[in-house]
Design an enzyme around this catalytic site. Sequence first.
Site, PDB file in Angstrom:
ATOM      1  N   CYS A 183      18.733  26.555  21.106  1.00 27.50           N
ATOM      2  CA  CYS A 183      19.789  26.010  20.578  1.00 27.50           C
ATOM      3  C   CYS A 183      19.191  25.559  19.205  1.00 27.50           C
ATOM      4  CB  CYS A 183      20.579  24.792  21.118  1.00 27.50           C
ATOM      5  SG  CYS A 183      19.367  23.420  21.216  1.00 27.50           S
ATOM      6  N   CYS A 189     -25.235  39.472  14.299  1.00 28.87           N
ATOM      7  CA  CYS A 189     -24.224  40.316  14.209  1.00 28.87           C
ATOM      8  C   CYS A 189     -22.884  39.953  14.903  1.00 28.87           C
ATOM      9  CB  CYS A 189     -24.592  41.768  14.850  1.00 28.87           C
ATOM     10  SG  CYS A 189     -26.073  42.250  14.080  1.00 28.87           S
ATOM     11  N   ASP A 243      -8.748  23.117  52.624  1.00 25.96           N
ATOM     12  CA  ASP A 243      -7.410  23.104  53.241  1.00 25.96           C
ATOM     13  C   ASP A 243      -7.426  23.339  54.899  1.00 25.96           C
ATOM     14  OD1 ASP A 243      -4.616  23.019  53.912  1.00 25.96           O
ATOM     15  OD2 ASP A 243      -4.569  25.246  53.545  1.00 25.96           O
ATOM     16  N   ASP A 300      -5.045  28.050  50.393  1.00 24.58           N
ATOM     17  CA  ASP A 300      -4.612  29.542  50.244  1.00 24.58           C
ATOM     18  C   ASP A 300      -2.984  29.364  50.337  1.00 24.58           C
ATOM     19  OD1 ASP A 300      -3.916  28.492  53.016  1.00 24.58           O
ATOM     20  OD2 ASP A 300      -3.619  30.704  53.521  1.00 24.58           O
ATOM     21  N   ASP A 334      -0.885  24.369  48.158  1.00 22.87           N
ATOM     22  CA  ASP A 334      -2.048  24.195  47.680  1.00 22.87           C
ATOM     23  C   ASP A 334      -2.301  24.439  46.017  1.00 22.87           C
ATOM     24  OD1 ASP A 334      -3.079  23.685  50.323  1.00 22.87           O
ATOM     25  OD2 ASP A 334      -3.548  25.586  50.737  1.00 22.87           O
TER      26      ASP A 334
END
Length: 833
Positions: free
Chosen positions: A15, A85, A505, A701, A705
């Site tokens: 907006c 360089c 985990d 996984d 997590d």
Amino acid sequence: MEQRQISLQITGLNCAGCAGRAQKALAALPGVTEASVNLATAKGQVQAAPDLEPVVLVTALEQAGYPAALSRLSLDVEGLSCASCVGRAEAALRAVPGVVSAEVNLATERAEISYLTGAIRAADLRAACTKAGYPASLRGAEVDAAEQTKQRREQEITTLARQVMVAAVLTLPVFVIEMGSHMIPGLHHWVMANIGHSNSYLLQFVLATLVLIGPGRQFYSKGVPALLRGAPDMNALVALGTAAAYGFSVISTFFPQLLPPGSANVYFEAACVIVVLILVGRLLEARAKGRTGAAIRKLVSLQPKTAELISGDSVIETPVEDIAPGDLIRLRPGARIAVDGEVTSGSSFVDESMLSGEAVPVEKSRGARLSAGTVNGSAVLEFRATHVGRETALAQIIQMVEQAQGAKLPVQGLVDRITLWFVPAVLLAAALTVVVWLVFGPEPALPLALVAGVSVLIIACPCAMGLATPTSIMVGIGRAAQMGVLFRKGDALQKLQSVRVVALDKTGTLTEGHPALTNLAPATGFTRDAVLRLIGAAEAQSEHPIAKALVQAAGKDLPKADSVEAIPGYGLQAQVEGQKILIGAARLMQREGIDFGPLTKTAALWAAAGETPFYVAIEGQAAAALAVADPIKEGTPEAIRALQGQGLKVAMITGDAEATAQAIAARLGIDAIRAECLPGDKVAALKDLQDGYGTLAFVGDGLNDAPALAAADVGMAIGTGTDVAIEAADVVLVSGDLRAVEDALTVSRATLRNIKQNLLWAFGYNVLLVPVAAGVLYPFGGPLLSPVLAAGAMALSSVFVLSNALRLHHVKSSLNEVAVLPKPGAASLRPAT
């Protein structure tokens, strides 16, 4: 005062109020004289002081909640010969209005540029880099770019080999005439008798001139312009050194009267041999650099060039880049799959060893997912393309590895600051060396000053310092990819080696992530197979995960169950082959008044080990006790022992009940547990572990997590997990085997150790040998280093750094060489949608 105009594409504008706040954030910045934001076009225009960095604008907009849209592109940069360089090329790119960041990698000869979307064109960046003396070209598609890079590297090696050959052939007579005469008196007499003193000088002049205007011309064509720009590089050092030796020799040959008596010596052989040795060093560098990119080339080689597109009734051999999502593709037996897709017809076995490390082919039929780079078996398949080009998992892996290889670790910051001033410091040291020798040196002072000054110019090696870090990163991350460890963020490579605690985990990380039948003890008068057959039949109509685990354990060809009835909170009952079957918890059997005797104690032991016990009754008699659990992954106990063997603490974070978590922790020998954790609680648990142990890596996984992966010092996602988890992680463990954590730590430590060795060598070499070249040992009876030996030492220093980095190819994996892709059917490495 001169002003610069910067154009920005702004996101999140909904907006006029949004546009106003974004405009206010820009206008409030020091150096900004005018700012405007157009809501319709979502663009911002800023008038600012020339020294205002675009990153300041980006930061201000991000803090205001309206991030600037950024784009990235890669340039192949030529002419990079040392760290100076790199600094000059980066400065030229960053000076282009709209560039937020620019990083040039000496090892890959590539520039990665982040810039404000729409503010500049790729042509502007190419022109800026080329104007600075480093010709740049835009990189195309990854596969094409890799092929182009390979061809350019091969062309470079061929050109350098030819230059070395020409220079060596021209230099040999010069070296033999001048140096051979000093070592072999008979040769000196032969030269004087057959060629003559003046003619030998003239012959050396002609051959040396051919060397410098032929193979040695590149040092002058690049070094002199760099010197004139006030940005000297290694080419400038070589140009000055060889020009000094050559110029002094020319005066000695044609105008000896201009020199002090006894100082008219020639150093043509020094100028020639310097060119030969440095060209040999660059040839060895080019070959070694080619080996640093072996991992990427191996990945790219998995991508076929063409696929068989089904169009109506015909099959057309089509370039892979022309394949679009939705296209139907025929896959011949033995063919490598070109794009990701889904099987529409046919049945075959596909070799996915590059994905899972498993040599056994996987059966594929209608609905199965296929991944690019895997190999079809002995039957024809038809599949529909789902992801093509840069959207395939293989292409995203290549991009991920390349980005991580091109990363600059924090340790590189100090190196960059030093190397930026290194060449000017060497020029100053060479000038001071000449002055000191002229003032305090013994007679003849002039040639001694020349030898010392040239040696200082030649022996200094900014290349070794510039290559020390990026080559090790490139080889280390490439080796990690071959081991199934993908570094999504390059700085994780440095952080990981300082980890003190690894938090894991449970579900899907320590365990398989789905329930399975772990134990079954039949009662007297019953057999395991008979009971399991009836259990499978009774559970076949249930969708419960535990029911599925029991059906899978029972196998195929099960009888049909009748009158199956779930008993909420207790279990179920059914009629199978005319027999009443009851399956459920202990409270179900207690309600029915069925006594299981000694099997109750067996079930209690299973429960203490973290498994969930159930009971089976047939026709009102105790038939068996069984246990279901989420089984520990193969390799998990070994992985935990290995981590603890490295002096690390291992913690488990899980949402499971405290008793179950304690049982699993005791079984695996885990040092600390945090149980009954919700996703938000995991972040707090990580903070607690960090406070107690130090730098922390978290391995997980699942979707829940992601916050913990982002909050950890190093987040490590199992590659078979969800997209969100992978996106939040710093490192992806493709195989899903926890032993890959040990591999990641091993690669990290080996790479950082390798970088330290390279930096120690690069800095130590220059700190020790530059003073020796200047002649500090001469007053104490030490040698005055020959420019020829200086050139050899300089060339070998870069080769040493590269060779040391290449040793990372031999880092051993605790697993077999596994995949660089997640398994089909699991999440890919694409962003979550």
